[in-house]
Design a protein around this motif. Structure first.
Motif, short mmCIF file in Angstrom:
data_model
loop_
_atom_site.label_atom_id
_atom_site.label_comp_id
_atom_site.label_asym_id
_atom_site.label_seq_id
_atom_site.Cartn_x
_atom_site.Cartn_y
_atom_site.Cartn_z
N GLN A 90 5.98 36.98 -21.18
CA GLN A 90 6.65 36.72 -19.92
C GLN A 90 5.61 36.54 -18.81
OE1 GLN A 90 9.90 36.29 -19.55
NE2 GLN A 90 10.39 36.78 -21.68
N SER B 149 6.16 41.69 -18.24
CA SER B 149 7.10 42.82 -18.34
C SER B 149 7.39 43.21 -19.79
CB SER B 149 8.41 42.47 -17.62
OG SER B 149 8.98 41.28 -18.17
N ASN B 150 7.14 42.31 -20.74
CA ASN B 150 7.41 42.62 -22.15
C ASN B 150 6.14 42.97 -22.92
OD1 ASN B 150 6.38 40.01 -21.98
ND2 ASN B 150 7.53 39.29 -23.77
N ASP C 69 4.87 45.76 -23.95
CA ASP C 69 5.03 46.73 -25.05
C ASP C 69 5.73 46.12 -26.26
OD1 ASP C 69 3.79 48.68 -23.53
OD2 ASP C 69 5.68 49.34 -22.62
N LYS C 70 6.35 44.96 -26.09
CA LYS C 70 7.07 44.34 -27.20
C LYS C 70 6.34 43.13 -27.79
CE LYS C 70 11.57 45.70 -25.28
NZ LYS C 70 12.89 45.21 -24.79
#
Length: 284
Positions: free
Chosen positions: A80, A84-85, A87-88
């Motif tokens: 992103q 914001s992502n 950790d994924k």
């Protein structure tokens, strides 16, 4: 061994000698890049030799690939814009040819292939169109190789990679740079008649101020506005005038000789010659 992570060993990757000498890089062969276990098929351009060339370059701070390959990789990551992502995000796997027909997997987690800051994050891989003689080649720079301990064996034309032992100790912060010194303001020896003639003083000027004997009666005003008239400083020397005066003095000290010309007599400057006694004796 002390530079490798516990239980880790060096994995040797063969280097094509002719290709490496021609391009000037330590070049390893990569089979493909995997994201979440899925191959991206980035090394299938040549069906006879489905390999990507990867330069191991510790002298480069960035890691690079062609704009096409970087765009495919970043899209597969699913990063992103605002990170914001983080950790994924997936683990990346780069599969290399190793000695004896084996393979070596270089595994990179998000913290390995992303550069983070307060503003967000960006991939360590940057798009770069290399010159035609280098072709579509990947470059593994310090941003990626810092995770691995690398050995370069010029005798056997191979590169060794192993997970490096990283200390948990933080380096001491560098000493702050010394503050720049403020430029020294040179004092100008002059009078400030403009402000002396304004309210609340409304005085005629520094020359009148000095003639009326106010230099000693009002020292603060004298030191602030009338330094030159009150002789509290030395005026700057007029070096041009001094040079002209010296030149004139030197010219005046030159002896004059009589020079006969067709129209009469004229005076010209000549260098002064001092004759010794022996010279005088020889003249007579």
């Amino acid at each position: 061994p002390e530079r490798l992570a516990p239980g880790e060993q060096i994995h040797w990757l063969p280097i094509p000698k002719d290709e490496a000498e021609d391009k000037g890089y330590w070049i390893a062969s990569m089979r493909d890049v995997y994201v979440n276990g899925k191959p991206l098929g980035l090394c299938n351009d040549d069906p006879d030799s489905p390999r990507c060339q990867v330069a191991m370059d510790t002298g480069s701070s960035l890691s690079m690939a062609s704009p096409y390959e970087v765009s495919v990789l970043v899209e597969a990551m699913g990063l992103q814009d605002d990170c914001s992502n983080f950790d994924k995000l997936p683990t990346l796997r780069f599969e290399f040819d190793a000695e004896a027909g084996g393979t070596f997997d270089m595994l990179l987690r998000p913290e390995d292939y992303l550069e983070r800051s307060k503003e967000g994050c960006a991939p360590s891989f940057q798009p770069l169109a290399l010159p035609p003689n280098l072709g579509r080649m990947w470059v593994m720079g310090q941003s990626i190789l810092r995770k691995y301990y690398s050995v370069y064996d010029a005798k056997r034309w191979r590169v060794g990679l192993g997970l490096a032992a990283h200390t948990s100790k933080q380096r001491a912060a560098p000493s702050p740079a010394p503050a720049p010194k403020a430029p020294v303001k040179r004092e100008v020896c002059e009078d400030d008649d403009k402000h002396m003639q304004e309210a609340p003083f409304s005085l005629p000027g520094c020359e009148s101020f000095a003639k009326m004997g106010y230099c000693k009666r009002f020292p603060p005003l004298a030191g602030h506005y009338c330094r030159l008239a009150c002789k509290l400083c030395k005026p700057p020397r007029n070096t041009t005038g001094v040079a002209i005066a010296l030149a004139a003095k030197s010219q005046s000290q030159q002896p004059h000789v009589m020079v006969k010309e067709s129209s009469g007599l004229s005076v010209a400057s000549a260098a002064r010659i001092r004759l010794r006694n022996r010279d005088l004796g020889e003249m007579f």
